[in-house]
Design an enzyme around this catalytic site. Structure first.
Site, PDB file in Angstrom:
ATOM      1  N   GLY A  46       0.675  -1.219  -0.231  1.00  0.00           N
ATOM      2  CA  GLY A  46       0.013  -0.221   0.127  1.00  0.00           C
ATOM      3  C   GLY A  46       0.852   1.240   0.094  1.00  0.00           C
ATOM      4  O   GLY A  46       0.435   2.421  -0.445  1.00  0.00           O
TER       5      GLY A  46
ATOM      6  N   ASP B 118       0.743   3.622   4.010  1.00  0.00           N
ATOM      7  CA  ASP B 118      -0.343   4.282   3.211  1.00  0.00           C
ATOM      8  C   ASP B 118      -1.329   4.721   4.261  1.00  0.00           C
ATOM      9  O   ASP B 118      -1.807   6.175   4.375  1.00  0.00           O
ATOM     10  CB  ASP B 118      -1.122   3.133   2.541  1.00  0.00           C
ATOM     11  CG  ASP B 118      -1.408   1.996   3.116  1.00  0.00           C
ATOM     12  OD1 ASP B 118      -1.112   1.803   4.277  1.00  0.00           O
ATOM     13  OD2 ASP B 118      -1.980   1.116   2.358  1.00  0.00           O
TER      14      ASP B 118
ATOM     15  N   ASP C  16      -4.858   2.360  10.933  1.00  0.00           N
ATOM     16  CA  ASP C  16      -6.012   2.075  11.111  1.00  0.00           C
ATOM     17  C   ASP C  16      -6.283   1.567  12.471  1.00  0.00           C
ATOM     18  O   ASP C  16      -6.387   2.451  13.434  1.00  0.00           O
ATOM     19  CB  ASP C  16      -6.714   0.884  10.200  1.00  0.00           C
ATOM     20  CG  ASP C  16      -7.981   0.688  10.051  1.00  0.00           C
ATOM     21  OD1 ASP C  16      -9.082   1.390  10.632  1.00  0.00           O
ATOM     22  OD2 ASP C  16      -8.557  -0.499   9.768  1.00  0.00           O
TER      23      ASP C  16
ATOM     24  N   TYR D  17      -2.470  -1.754  14.501  1.00  0.00           N
ATOM     25  CA  TYR D  17      -1.740  -3.197  14.841  1.00  0.00           C
ATOM     26  C   TYR D  17      -0.175  -3.206  13.815  1.00  0.00           C
ATOM     27  O   TYR D  17       0.743  -3.691  14.157  1.00  0.00           O
ATOM     28  CB  TYR D  17      -2.524  -4.178  14.867  1.00  0.00           C
ATOM     29  CG  TYR D  17      -3.286  -4.278  16.055  1.00  0.00           C
ATOM     30  CD1 TYR D  17      -2.827  -3.968  17.136  1.00  0.00           C
ATOM     31  CD2 TYR D  17      -4.698  -4.375  15.686  1.00  0.00           C
ATOM     32  CE1 TYR D  17      -3.801  -4.175  18.427  1.00  0.00           C
ATOM     33  CE2 TYR D  17      -5.544  -4.649  17.002  1.00  0.00           C
ATOM     34  CZ  TYR D  17      -5.140  -4.184  18.187  1.00  0.00           C
ATOM     35  OH  TYR D  17      -5.982  -4.524  19.316  1.00  0.00           O
TER      36      TYR D  17
ATOM     37  N   LEU E  89       1.369  -0.699  12.436  1.00  0.00           N
ATOM     38  CA  LEU E  89       2.297   0.078  12.795  1.00  0.00           C
ATOM     39  C   LEU E  89       3.098  -0.302  14.049  1.00  0.00           C
ATOM     40  O   LEU E  89       4.205  -0.317  14.335  1.00  0.00           O
ATOM     41  CB  LEU E  89       2.008   1.415  12.838  1.00  0.00           C
ATOM     42  CG  LEU E  89       2.778   2.588  12.523  1.00  0.00           C
ATOM     43  CD1 LEU E  89       3.420   2.474  11.158  1.00  0.00           C
ATOM     44  CD2 LEU E  89       1.957   3.966  12.309  1.00  0.00           C
TER      45      LEU E  89
ATOM     46  N   ARG F 278      -5.113   0.261  -7.006  1.00  0.00           N
ATOM     47  CA  ARG F 278      -3.713   0.596  -6.354  1.00  0.00           C
ATOM     48  C   ARG F 278      -3.044   1.683  -7.371  1.00  0.00           C
ATOM     49  O   ARG F 278      -2.622   2.614  -6.778  1.00  0.00           O
ATOM     50  CB  ARG F 278      -2.826  -0.286  -6.259  1.00  0.00           C
ATOM     51  CG  ARG F 278      -3.222  -1.173  -5.073  1.00  0.00           C
ATOM     52  CD  ARG F 278      -1.978  -2.188  -4.646  1.00  0.00           C
ATOM     53  NE  ARG F 278      -2.340  -3.399  -3.820  1.00  0.00           N
ATOM     54  CZ  ARG F 278      -2.307  -3.250  -2.753  1.00  0.00           C
ATOM     55  NH1 ARG F 278      -2.184  -2.238  -2.059  1.00  0.00           N
ATOM     56  NH2 ARG F 278      -2.770  -4.419  -2.055  1.00  0.00           N
TER      57      ARG F 278
HETATM   58  P1  IMP Z   1      -4.066  -1.338  10.740  1.00  0.00           P
HETATM   59  O1  IMP Z   1      -3.030  -2.536  11.079  1.00  0.00           O
HETATM   60  O2  IMP Z   1      -5.444  -1.848  11.434  1.00  0.00           O
HETATM   61  O3  IMP Z   1      -3.672  -0.112  11.457  1.00  0.00           O
HETATM   62  O4  IMP Z   1      -4.014  -1.243   9.306  1.00  0.00           O
HETATM   63  C1  IMP Z   1      -3.274  -0.877   8.498  1.00  0.00           C
HETATM   64  C2  IMP Z   1      -3.305  -1.465   7.260  1.00  0.00           C
HETATM   65  O5  IMP Z   1      -4.448  -1.798   6.602  1.00  0.00           O
HETATM   66  C3  IMP Z   1      -2.979  -0.329   6.079  1.00  0.00           C
HETATM   67  O6  IMP Z   1      -1.563  -0.305   6.080  1.00  0.00           O
HETATM   68  C4  IMP Z   1      -3.637  -0.620   4.843  1.00  0.00           C
HETATM   69  O7  IMP Z   1      -2.625  -1.596   4.252  1.00  0.00           O
HETATM   70  C5  IMP Z   1      -4.647  -1.768   5.611  1.00  0.00           C
HETATM   71  N1  IMP Z   1      -6.000  -0.494   5.146  1.00  0.00           N
HETATM   72  C6  IMP Z   1      -6.725  -0.136   6.294  1.00  0.00           C
HETATM   73  N2  IMP Z   1      -7.780   0.559   6.145  1.00  0.00           N
HETATM   74  C7  IMP Z   1      -7.668   0.535   4.684  1.00  0.00           C
HETATM   75  C8  IMP Z   1      -8.408   1.161   3.692  1.00  0.00           C
HETATM   76  O8  IMP Z   1      -9.453   1.970   3.828  1.00  0.00           O
HETATM   77  N3  IMP Z   1      -8.137   0.937   2.432  1.00  0.00           N
HETATM   78  C9  IMP Z   1      -6.935   0.256   2.119  1.00  0.00           C
HETATM   79  N4  IMP Z   1      -6.036  -0.410   2.976  1.00  0.00           N
HETATM   80  C10 IMP Z   1      -6.346  -0.312   4.366  1.00  0.00           C
HETATM   81 MG    MG Z   2      -0.394  -1.209   4.453  1.00  0.00          MG
END
Ligand code: IMP
Ligand code: MG
Length: 173
Positions: free
Chosen positions: A42, A97, A100, A103, A105, A162
């Site tokens: 991403g 990218d 959310d 986790y 990061l 993408r």
């Molecule tokens: P986290 O671990 O929940 O913070 O998710 C982060 C990862 O989920 C990001 O690096 C993205 O790759 C993916 N992600 C989260 N939300 C979206 C979205 O709305 N569109 C596309 N990818 C997402």
């Molecule tokens: Mg990602």
């Protein structure tokens, strides 16, 4: 299949990338070099634009992560391809990218810390603050967004979109 509806257009993205790169450049003054750790897939488009505007000698490294489960539910993080070199003693900027739940990061923080870097900073284009579960510091954030699924500018919906130059929302999420 309908393309995503524009949420942040290409011009706004490029303006914000300029600003982020200027901030990172001035914060890095005094460093000999920086290492950008780009999170694939991403982060590829954001990192390519950002890297070209950061005015300090930079190394570029990659890590490829994926999550188990479907496109909207974040499962466990799967390491697809690890960092190909040691980051010991490096000044590392993690470039992803979107943050959310956080986790991903948090996983990256642990992974990079295990290399004994000289310093670590984090830069993400999008922040879904309302979804945060992990306790994190993110030094550079492009845009705050609501809890909607976005695609484009590196980000996908079920593998698609993408390559779009803008960020859009996907209807069936
Ligand atoms: P986290 O671990 O929940 O913070 O998710 C982060 C990862 O989920 C990001 O690096 C993205 O790759 C993916 N992600 C989260 N939300 C979206 C979205 O709305 N569109 C596309 N990818 C997402
Ligand atoms: Mg990602």
């Amino acid at each position: 299949m309908q393309p995503p509806r524009v949420l942040i257009d290409a011009t706004r993205i490029q303006q914000r990338v300029d600003e982020l790169a200027a901030e990172i450049t001035s914060a890095s003054r005094g460093l000999d070099e920086l290492t950008l750790l780009v999170v694939l897939k991403g982060g590829f488009m954001f990192a390519a634009d950002l890297a070209r505007r950061i005015d300090i000698p930079s190394r570029i490294e990659f890590i490829t992560l994926a999550s188990y489960g479907d496109v909207t539910k974040r499962g466990d993080i799967r390491l697809v391809a690890n960092i190909g070199t040691s980051l010991e003693g490096r000044h590392v900027l993690i470039v992803d990218d979107i943050v959310d739940t956080g986790y991903t990061l948090a996983y990256l923080n642990r992974t990079v810390a295990a290399h004994s870097p000289a310093g670590v900073w984090r830069c993400v284009l999008l922040n879904k603050a309302s979804r945060r579960e992990a306790d994190l510091t993110v030094e550079y954030i492009g845009f705050e967004i609501d809890d909607v699924w976005v695609a484009g500018y590196g980000m996908d919906h079920a593998g698609l979109w993408r390559s779009l130059p803008y960020i859009g929302t996907v209807d069936d999420c």
